[in-house]
Design an enzyme around this catalytic site. Structure first.
Site, mmCIF file in Angstrom:
data_model
loop_
_atom_site.group_PDB
_atom_site.id
_atom_site.type_symbol
_atom_site.label_atom_id
_atom_site.label_comp_id
_atom_site.label_asym_id
_atom_site.label_seq_id
_atom_site.Cartn_x
_atom_site.Cartn_y
_atom_site.Cartn_z
ATOM 1 C CE1 TYR A 253 2.618 3.142 5.517
ATOM 2 C CE2 TYR A 253 2.636 0.818 6.111
ATOM 3 C CZ TYR A 253 1.938 1.959 5.758
ATOM 4 O OH TYR A 253 0.578 1.929 5.637
ATOM 5 C CB SER A 284 3.428 6.215 -1.257
ATOM 6 O OG SER A 284 2.052 6.477 -1.018
ATOM 7 C CG ASP A 285 2.245 0.789 2.556
ATOM 8 O OD1 ASP A 285 1.005 0.838 2.413
ATOM 9 O OD2 ASP A 285 2.801 -0.104 3.220
ATOM 10 C CD1 TRP A 286 -4.224 3.252 2.239
ATOM 11 C CD2 TRP A 286 -2.663 2.659 0.756
ATOM 12 N NE1 TRP A 286 -4.841 2.951 1.038
ATOM 13 C CE2 TRP A 286 -3.919 2.590 0.116
ATOM 14 C CE3 TRP A 286 -1.523 2.350 -0.005
ATOM 15 C CZ2 TRP A 286 -4.077 2.214 -1.217
ATOM 16 C CZ3 TRP A 286 -1.690 1.973 -1.340
ATOM 17 C CH2 TRP A 286 -2.951 1.912 -1.923
ATOM 18 C CB ALA A 288 4.637 5.561 3.072
#
Ligand code: BGC
Length: 793
Positions: A253, A284-286, A288
């Site tokens: 993030y 990607s992270d959720w 981000a």
């Protein structure tokens, strides 16, 4: 782009890979052993057959809680999907892939609407405990079990392991991560990955990189020197990419040096792919980052969970489509990213049309969960042989944690297991537990417990205040029982950092009182007091440890918590875990204490910038280099037996002879000199010549654990250290350097090497390994000290 109907459709690819419906796990594994080249070639061919919109649709997830395009199954409670593609014109039939958290097991919903079946998963011990086993072979078994559960439940990618460095004890997600040290992180991660991927399911190593705090995690800018990034924060990922071939990687993030990690071309494309040769997919992270186009251009292949980015408000797929139409996003980039994704998708069980059995072997995995929990618990103190407690002894069990026992942390790292054995049940299974106390505690718990959801709304946790007992009640127990066991627990989870306050890093007033009252009463009767710590990571021990006789650090040991703790307390299992993180004397001694978790530079009341002023001196690297006393050093852990080390030898030294390829080989003989069977972890710390770079006094470069040695038994442990692990990062010349000169090697039971006579070896010729110039550079005007610590402006 003109779409042509090709003979080379997905079904042809499937045939080429010998895939069929209802393929068994074994067959899928076999398929996964096809060379990377084959999968990549097939993926390339396939992607080239796709329309541009189909390619783009692969780059963005379907949105949170939405099944992916062409999903063959809906797995309730998964974190997301990778969209598939179905096109009757081109014959493409690529099923969506299913993604689930991580890291303590498979996180899916245990029940489903209109379905009487259950879908529980095994709650394994948290990452920190796995690392404390120092036993890659055992951790590989966990990986295999997780892989089997994923496969059984129709999951294609596991969103784990978490590989961030435990820079500061207060990071709320430390429990998901392994260690303050990159070598331990890498070796434990690699073992777990080998296990998972041997089952035909992919891992997703995360969070790349420097996600070392949760405060304002979606926006915080971590200012870190390239040297600290290379030597500490990236090093574990690098080794893992080299040795374990993870199918996927998740960017983090946070920003690093001004830019979101998911939007950094230098990080993803130049370093991860270019320097390290990563061939998996990057997601990607959720939610981000703030620009789907920037992510795509940086080489962050897949944006999750897709839909609209909750933070920036951007509709991500439309943003990519618009950029493509406007000529701002090159088709080549889209195609390359899509190929990265499809190369991994065609290895998955979904692609192989595996029908989920939904019947993992939960009994076998419960047994494994308990075995590993026991192997990773750390005996911190054991004065006067307070432990083990003979089975059947009368035990006075104190502390509400015997009921609020924590199997793991909250947030995406939580697992829906069908049971958790609490400490009360565990103790009762081995000892005669004081029934008066037991009924006081259980009644108190039933009447006072509350249920709370974590800040993300993912996990529900039971809380209960500590029960205050009168002196008379405690004295009675001291009279009636043989020994006191006091349990203390803490919760931690995603989205929040911990605090250096009472009830978190420090004991609460109630807990302190309980320890003093119980210790006074039991010591008056010459009886021992044991504390069990059921905690996510480091807490204060220095201020109260002198009051008690023994301390068992159980961490968050998974669903079999109580049974595993009882097995260690009774001596059924001899503890062999060692700390993969330092327990300092005081939180203020932590090298990042003054900078964690950042500062508010623009005065808007929110922390926005985190200056990593500790540079490469993280954890034991700092304490040992600066002679700072600690409560329990990195690498430390007691046993019910004793070990002696003999005949340490440098067996082979080809470092400097063959460029990167040289090795150092050492060995030592470990003997069990006590009277109980047990296992020992030996560690190799190396002190390198400074040669123009200021270095930590010594660093861990290898470790090995014996098998169970019976009393009088011996084993020779062998260590191999590749040249690459001896290198330090010379940021000024953007290269890794293994300095020439004399080195010292300490083969030691912990990072306290004060009693160890070092071996020496010489590297005749320096080894230089070039790195990308300018990559990850600090923002203009930011300076560092000699060990890469940021000089806070
Ligand atoms: C977490 C990730 C997790 C993802 C999906 C994010 O909030 O940071 O670790 O894999 O959610 O659940």
């Amino acid at each position: 782009m003109k779409v042509t109907h090709s003979l080379f459709t997905l079904s042809a690819i499937a045939a080429a890979l010998s895939l069929a419906t209802n393929v068994t796990a074994k067959e899928t594994v076999h398929h996964n052993q096809h060379s990377k080249m084959t999968a990549e070639k097939l993926a390339t061919k396939l992607v080239k057959e796709m329309t541009i919109n189909e390619r783009l649709s692969l780059l963005v997830g379907p949105g949170y809680g939405v099944d992916g395009t062409n999903a063959l199954k809906s797995v309730s409670g998964t974190a997301g999907y990778i969209n598939g593609v179905l096109n009757s014109d081109s014959g493409i039939d690529l099923p969506a892939a299913v993604l689930s958290d991580g890291p303590a097991g498979i996180r899916i919903d245990p029940t489903r609407d209109d379905d009487s079946a259950t879908y529980y998963a095994t709650g394994f011990p948290v990452g920190t405990l796995l690392a404390s086993t120092w036993d890659p072979k055992l951790v590989k078994k966990i990986g295999k079990a997780v892989g089997q559960e994923a496969y059984a439940y129709g999951v294609d990618f596991w969103l784990a392991p978490g590989m961030n460095i435990q820079r500061d004890p207060l990071n709320g997600r430390n429990f998901e991560y392994f260690s303050e040290d990159p070598l331990v992180t890498a070796k434990i991660a690699e073992a777990e990955i080998d296990g998972v991927q041997s089952q035909g399911v992919g891992v997703t190593i995360k969070h790349f990189v420097a996600n070392n705090s949760e405060t304002n995690r979606m926006n915080v800018d971590n200012i870190i020197s390239p040297r600290a990034l290379r030597e500490i924060y990236l090093r574990g990922f690098e080794d893992t990419v080299e040795n374990a071939d993870p199918w996927a990687l998740m960017t983090s993030y946070n920003k690093v040096n001004g830019t979101y990690t998911s939007q950094r071309y230098d990080l993803i494309t130049q370093i991860l792919r270019g320097e390290w040769g990563f061939s998996g997919l990057v997601m990607s992270d959720w939610y981000a980052g703030d620009s789907a186009v920037a992510q795509t251009k940086a080489g962050n292949d897949l944006i999750q969970p897709g839909g609209t980015n909750l933070v920036s408000g951007e509709a991500q797929l439309s943003a990519l489509e618009a950029a493509y139409e406007a000529g701002e996003l090159d088709e080549k980039v889209i195609t390359a990213n899509a190929i990265h994704i499809v190369t991994q998708m065609i290895k998955t069980p979904s692609y192989a049309r595996v029908t989920p059995s939904n019947t993992p072997d939960l009994d076998a995995h419960a047994t494994l969960s308990k075995e590993v929990a026991e192997a990773g618990m750390v005996l911190l103190k054991n004065n006067g042989s307070a432990l083990p407690i003979a089975s059947g002894t009368n035990v006075a069990s104190f502390g509400i944690a015997q009921y609020t026992t924590r199997k793991g942390g909250t947030g995406s790292g939580d697992v829906n297991s069908d049971h958790v054995i609490d400490i009360a049940d565990g103790l009762a299974s081995q000892f005669t537990v004081d029934s008066t106390l037991q009924s006081l505690y259980s009644t108190w718990y039933t009447n006072n417990r509350t249920t709370e959801s974590d800040s993300l709304g993912v996990s529900t946790t039971y809380y209960c205040d500590e029960l205050s007992l009168t002196d008379a009640q405690i004295s009675q127990a001291a009279e009636d029982d043989d020994i006191a066991v006091i349990s203390i627990s803490r919760v931690a989870g995603e989205g929040n950092d911990r605090t250096a306050t009472e009830g978190d890093y420090l004991l609460s007033e109630d807990e302190s009182n309980l320890i003093s009252q119980v210790s006074t009463a039991f010591h008056e009767k010459d009886k021992k007091v044991v504390v069990v710590l059921n905690i996510p990571g480091v807490i204060d021990t220095a201020s109260w440890r002198d009051n008690v006789d023994a301390i068992l650090l159980a961490y968050m040991p998974g669903q079999e918590a109580g049974y595993a703790i009882a097995d260690i307390l009774s001596g059924e299992t001899n503890p062999s875990g060692k700390l993969a993180q330092t327990f300092p004397m005081d939180y203020q001694d932590v090298p990042s204490a003054s900078s964690f978790a950042g500062v508010d530079t623009d005065g808007d009341g929110t922390i926005d910038t985190n200056y990593y002023d500790d540079g490469i001196l993280v954890g034991y690297r700092y304490y040992t280099t600066n002679d700072v006393e600690v409560a329990y050093p990195f690498g430390y852990g007691l046993s019910y037996t004793k070990f002696a080390y003999s005949h340490p030898v440098v067996q082979l030294n080809s470092v400097g002879n063959k460029g990167k390829k040289g090795h150092l080989k050492l060995k030592v003989t470990v003997a069990n000199t006590g009277d109980t069977a047990g296992q020992e972890v030996a560690q190799v710390y190396i002190s390198a010549p400074q040669n123009g770079l200021t270095k930590p006094r010594y660093e861990l470069k290898a470790f090995a654990k014996t098998h169970t040695l019976r009393p009088g038994g011996k084993q020779t442990l062998h260590f191999t250290i590749p040249t690459r692990w001896l290198a330090s990062f010379d940021a000024a010349n953007h290269q890794w350097v293994v300095a020439s000169g004399m080195y010292k090697a300490y083969i030691s039971p912990s990072s306290d090497v004060s009693d160890i006579a070092p071996l020496t070896f010489r590297v005749k010729k320096a080894v230089i390994i070039p790195a990308t110039e300018g990559a990850l550079d600090l923002p203009a005007g930011i300076q560092t000290n000699a060990t890469g610590g940021i000089l806070v402006p």
